[in-house]
Design a protein around this motif. Structure first.
Motif, mmCIF file in Angstrom:
data_model
loop_
_atom_site.group_PDB
_atom_site.id
_atom_site.type_symbol
_atom_site.label_atom_id
_atom_site.label_comp_id
_atom_site.label_asym_id
_atom_site.label_seq_id
_atom_site.Cartn_x
_atom_site.Cartn_y
_atom_site.Cartn_z
ATOM 1 N N LEU A 1 0.957 -1.134 0.069
ATOM 2 C CA LEU A 1 -0.194 -0.033 -0.089
ATOM 3 C C LEU A 1 1.091 1.318 -0.024
ATOM 4 C CD1 LEU A 1 -2.982 1.311 0.383
ATOM 5 C CD2 LEU A 1 -2.702 1.207 2.727
ATOM 6 N N ALA B 1 0.641 3.741 -2.880
ATOM 7 C CA ALA B 1 0.408 5.344 -2.700
ATOM 8 C C ALA B 1 1.402 6.357 -2.665
ATOM 9 C CB ALA B 1 -0.146 5.390 -1.119
ATOM 10 N N VAL C 1 1.507 9.549 -5.484
ATOM 11 C CA VAL C 1 1.456 10.717 -4.931
ATOM 12 C C VAL C 1 2.784 11.308 -5.478
ATOM 13 C CG1 VAL C 1 2.031 12.114 -3.012
ATOM 14 C CG2 VAL C 1 0.302 10.262 -2.757
ATOM 15 N N VAL D 1 2.345 12.083 -9.852
ATOM 16 C CA VAL D 1 1.394 13.098 -9.746
ATOM 17 C C VAL D 1 2.064 14.280 -9.300
ATOM 18 C CG1 VAL D 1 -0.956 14.028 -9.239
ATOM 19 C CG2 VAL D 1 -0.737 11.627 -9.809
ATOM 20 N N TRP D 2 2.211 14.527 -8.030
ATOM 21 C CA TRP D 2 2.844 15.797 -7.573
ATOM 22 C C TRP D 2 4.121 16.218 -8.209
ATOM 23 C CZ3 TRP D 2 0.809 19.763 -5.326
ATOM 24 C CH2 TRP D 2 -0.623 19.698 -4.950
ATOM 25 N N THR E 1 4.939 15.611 -11.342
ATOM 26 C CA THR E 1 4.404 16.246 -12.709
ATOM 27 C C THR E 1 3.877 17.662 -12.360
ATOM 28 O OG1 THR E 1 3.857 14.178 -13.326
ATOM 29 C CG2 THR E 1 3.223 15.888 -14.617
ATOM 30 N N LEU E 2 3.054 17.837 -11.312
ATOM 31 C CA LEU E 2 2.749 19.121 -10.860
ATOM 32 C C LEU E 2 3.738 20.074 -10.795
ATOM 33 C CD1 LEU E 2 -0.608 18.365 -8.940
ATOM 34 C CD2 LEU E 2 -0.354 19.225 -11.135
ATOM 35 N N TYR F 1 6.828 19.867 -11.915
ATOM 36 C CA TYR F 1 7.207 20.257 -13.155
ATOM 37 C C TYR F 1 6.345 21.302 -13.769
ATOM 38 C CZ TYR F 1 8.266 19.673 -18.155
ATOM 39 O OH TYR F 1 8.582 19.726 -19.345
ATOM 40 N N LEU F 2 5.344 21.242 -13.724
ATOM 41 C CA LEU F 2 4.251 22.087 -14.345
ATOM 42 C C LEU F 2 4.527 23.593 -13.990
ATOM 43 C CD1 LEU F 2 1.354 19.981 -15.078
ATOM 44 C CD2 LEU F 2 2.742 20.877 -16.897
ATOM 45 N N ILE F 3 4.800 23.747 -12.428
ATOM 46 C CA ILE F 3 4.993 24.916 -12.104
ATOM 47 C C ILE F 3 6.220 25.456 -12.514
ATOM 48 C CG2 ILE F 3 5.471 26.017 -9.763
ATOM 49 C CD1 ILE F 3 3.551 23.882 -8.638
ATOM 50 N N GLN G 1 7.564 25.050 -15.567
ATOM 51 C CA GLN G 1 7.097 25.363 -16.607
ATOM 52 C C GLN G 1 6.472 26.892 -16.764
ATOM 53 O OE1 GLN G 1 8.172 23.620 -19.563
ATOM 54 N NE2 GLN G 1 9.215 22.699 -17.829
ATOM 55 N N VAL G 2 5.539 27.032 -15.797
ATOM 56 C CA VAL G 2 4.925 28.402 -15.527
ATOM 57 C C VAL G 2 6.009 29.494 -15.438
ATOM 58 C CG1 VAL G 2 3.252 29.747 -14.399
ATOM 59 C CG2 VAL G 2 2.568 27.439 -14.908
#
Lengths: 438, 292
Positions: B261, B265, B269, B272-273, B275-276, B278-280, B282-283
């Protein structure tokens, strides 16, 4: 959108710029603020006196707060459907609807998070979830996935907004100065050069891919909060798919309703056309049929077996005290919208608006029916308990807080529409230019 | 018509008779006086702890109702020796230990009388207890385990054997006593002892095999309630399965989360985070590109 190919970029920009509230807009905002204030006062009473001000007791410990939470989570899924799925599938007609869907998602998921804190009774104990949380608990999964979904939704709202922020910053409009500063703060760095465009497009594509599994997780995990509990009505392997299909339906219903209102208020008939309503109508029919199918699975199979423990719960739903609400939710939330929208005339804007409201209202009561009747039918009989433990009808404080949260979500959408263009300006211009040259 | 009137009259008279009879019966029932019942129980546990348990009830016809929140004074031998002021609980019961201040009075006599008063009214004056003690001894006789229990009574400041005392002798199990031998109860002989040959020799004890032997006399007219206990390693050692709580499972604490588990988990996490984040970046990159 064939009829806008003749419009100039300036005309599109002028049409789609946010406008100040008229008289109706101000009345609308005043009503929402008033409901929010009454909700805030009711929450103050709840904080002062505790959850005793609600009518939740030992058996019904999840009342309309949790129904509201499930409703908000469900409606937020539309962001992934309209924005992500349609964008990845190159469904170009959905462009005017993407931002409507995304702001509905952000406002709904924000209030889903807040209503859970309201339901806790002791808000300061939220920190315990992070300090002592167990990853084995579906509640912990829900906390993680809601936070993630909120963050993705905000990014998916913000990044496509950058070109429009530049346009708004450059416009010589009469708006307040702080608003201009706000636009510049958010997007003055956007120059629209190829390098920025490339990064932006790539980021949006990544977000669209990412949001779909997260959206599925968010509502599947919400369904597991129920399905992992062994109770009549919740003990189902069907729950994840059942919740997701219902979420897409209510989300689509909300978008249809918002489309109609925005179109009417801002006179956007050239951008949100009857064709959009026609296509969204077909999608709503498909989603309603899908949700109806899962409902048949969810109720027919247990009713066919009629196990003793399930019997009381099902009897209450089909013919008992919850029967009027149950059949209302099935008929108004699914059957009638299918019958109306299956005809071409039914997919005109006004009938679509009415069925959109029916879908949303039916969906809210459906969530209430998922949560409450089950709690009133525990496996062991209720003995030696006060009479009010055996029934549940929300107190005025619960209604006020629930309605306050719904108004709060609508206020976020309303203020967003006031401040930002609800139809993407730059994307509309680009699409029109592409069509003109092709 | 005349006949009808006559019948109505008969009906009314009958109804009046029934009503009068019912009221009389109720009145008779109400007139039955309620009787106060005070029950006393003396306890002597392991010859070191003596106390009195008082039960207060109200008897009406065949119904006994506990008397809660009633206050009584309990005396030892005379009104000069107050043991305690007792207040009954919701079950109509109250408990009092012999206080150290009455040590001299307690040791001064072989027999004691307990007196209960409610205000000035003396409710009990004949509850007499003879001081006694109970001892347990164990032995191995020809390979058989034997329990010897002796009951002694105080007589003229001397301990003498108490004959004819009915006892339960056995092992403490689930709040009761499981008889050690074949008999349910045993009676002391002229030497004040009972000898019980243990027939249950494979009882589970604690992790060291210790079990508790108990000998108990219940509501003896002369001595009250006596209980003696003794720990002995006659039981089978029990292996406590701590593995049940040590294992990683969905129901355990957060420190024992199943590895699968945790892996699932955290990988989701982090994925996904990651990637997020990474996207920040990019901004931020878009922002820098706009500024340069």
């Amino acid at each position: 959108m064939e009829n806008i190919t003749t419009l100039t970029s300036e005309q599109i920009t002028k049409d789609l710029m946010p406008q100040q509230f008229g008289r109706n807009g101000k009345i609308w905002v005043a009503i929402l603020v008033l409901i929010c204030l009454i909700g805030a006062y009711a929450y103050y009473l709840q904080l002062k006196d505790g959850l005793i001000v609600t009518n939740m007791r030992d058996y019904v410990s999840w009342g309309i707060y949790i129904s509201n939470f499930v409703f908000f989570v469900a409606i937020s899924l539309v962001g992934s459907l309209i924005t992500a799925v349609f964008r990845l599938a190159n469904v170009e007609w959905s462009t005017p609807l993407t931002r409507i869907a995304e702001i509905i998602a952000v406002s709904a998921i924000t209030f889903a998070s807040l209503i859970i804190i309201v339901d806790m009774g002791r808000p300061e104990r939220l920190l315990n979830l992070f300090a002592y949380g167990r990853i084995q608990s579906p509640i912990m999964w829900d906390v993680i996935v809601i936070t993630t979904y909120l963050f993705i939704s905000i990014l998916l709202l913000y990044i496509p907004l950058l070109p429009d922020l530049k346009i708004m910053g450059e416009q010589d409009t009469k708006g307040p100065k702080w608003l201009k500063k706000f636009y510049r703060f958010l997007g003055s760095f956007w120059k629209g050069n190829p390098a920025q465009e490339k990064i932006s497009n790539k980021s949006i594509t990544i977000l669209c891919i990412l949001i779909i599994p997260v959206a599925f997780c968010i509502h599947t995990v919400t369904s597991w909060l129920f399905a992992t509990t062994y109770r009549p009505g919740w003990d189902s392997t069907n729950f994840g798919a059942y919740f997701i299909s219902g979420a897409f339906l209510v989300g689509a219903g909300a978008v249809v309703t918002a489309m109609f209102v925005v179109r009417k208020m801002y006179s956007l008939e050239k951008y949100i056309t009857e064709e959009h309503f026609d296509k969204m109508g077909k999608i709503v029919v498909l989603l309603a049929l899908l949700y109806l199918y899962f409902n048949v699975n969810e109720y027919l199979v247990p009713a066919f077996k009629m196990k003793k423990a399930e019997e009381g719960h099902l009897d209450e739903l089909f013919t008992g005290q919850f029967a009027p609400l149950f059949w209302f939710a099935i008929l108004v939330g699914m059957v009638i919208p299918i019958l109306v929208l299956v005809t071409k005339k039914g997919r005109k804007p006004l009938p679509m608006f009415i069925t959109g409201i029916m879908v949303v209202v039916g969906a809210w009561f459906k969530r209430y029916l998922i949560v409450t009747p089950t709690l009133l039918h525990p496996f062991l009989p209720m003995t030696n308990v006060p009479e009010n433990f055996k029934h549940y009808f929300p107190s005025w404080e619960e209604w006020a807080i629930a309605l306050g949260s719904l108004s709060g979500a609508l206020l976020i959408i309303t203020f967003f529409v006031r401040i930002f263009p609800i139809i993407p300006i730059q994307e509309t211009i680009t699409q029109q230019n592409e069509k003109a040259t092709s | 018509m005349k006949k009808l009137h006559h019948n109505i009259l008969k009906l009314l008279v009958t109804l009046c008779c029934f009503a009068t009879a019912g009221q009389t019966a109720n009145a008779q029932s109400d007139s039955v006086p309620a009787t106060k019942i005070i029950r006393m129980h003396y306890y002597n546990v392991n010859n070191s702890m003596q106390y009195i348990l008082l039960e207060s009830q109200l008897k009406k016809e065949k119904t006994f109702t506990p008397q809660a929140n009633k206050t009584y004074n309990l005396y030892l031998d005379s009104a000069a020796n107050l043991v305690a002021m007792l207040k009954t609980d919701k079950d109509g019961k109250a408990k009092a230990f012999i206080p150290p201040t009455l040590k001299a009075a307690w040791e001064g006599s072989s027999q004691h009388t307990f007196i209960v008063k409610e205000g000035d009214e003396e409710l009990v004056s004949d509850y007499v207890i003879t001081k006694s003690k109970i001892d347990i001894d164990t032995a191995n006789e020809d390979g058989a385990r034997v329990i010897n229990v002796s009951v002694m009574k105080m007589d003229n400041n001397e301990w003498k054997p108490a004959a004819g005392v009915e006892l339960k002798v056995g092992f403490e199990r689930l709040g009761g006593i499981l008889s050690a031998g074949d008999e349910e109860t045993y009676t002391t002989d002229s030497t004040g002892t009972v000898k019980v040959t243990v027939t249950k020799d494979s009882l589970p004890g604690n992790e060291k095999g210790i079990i508790t032997i108990a000998a108990r006399a219940d509501d003896n007219e002369t001595f009250g309630n006596l209980l003696a206990e003794k720990n002995i390693s006659w039981g089978l050692p029990t292996e406590i399965n701590t593995h049940f709580f040590d294992q990683r499972a969905l129901w355990t604490t957060r420190f024992r989360t199943p590895i699968w588990l945790l892996a699932m988990a955290y990988s989701i996490v982090i994925g996904v985070w990651g990637t997020l984040i990474y996207l920040i970046f990019q901004v931020i990159k878009i922002r820098k590109l706009g500024r340069t």
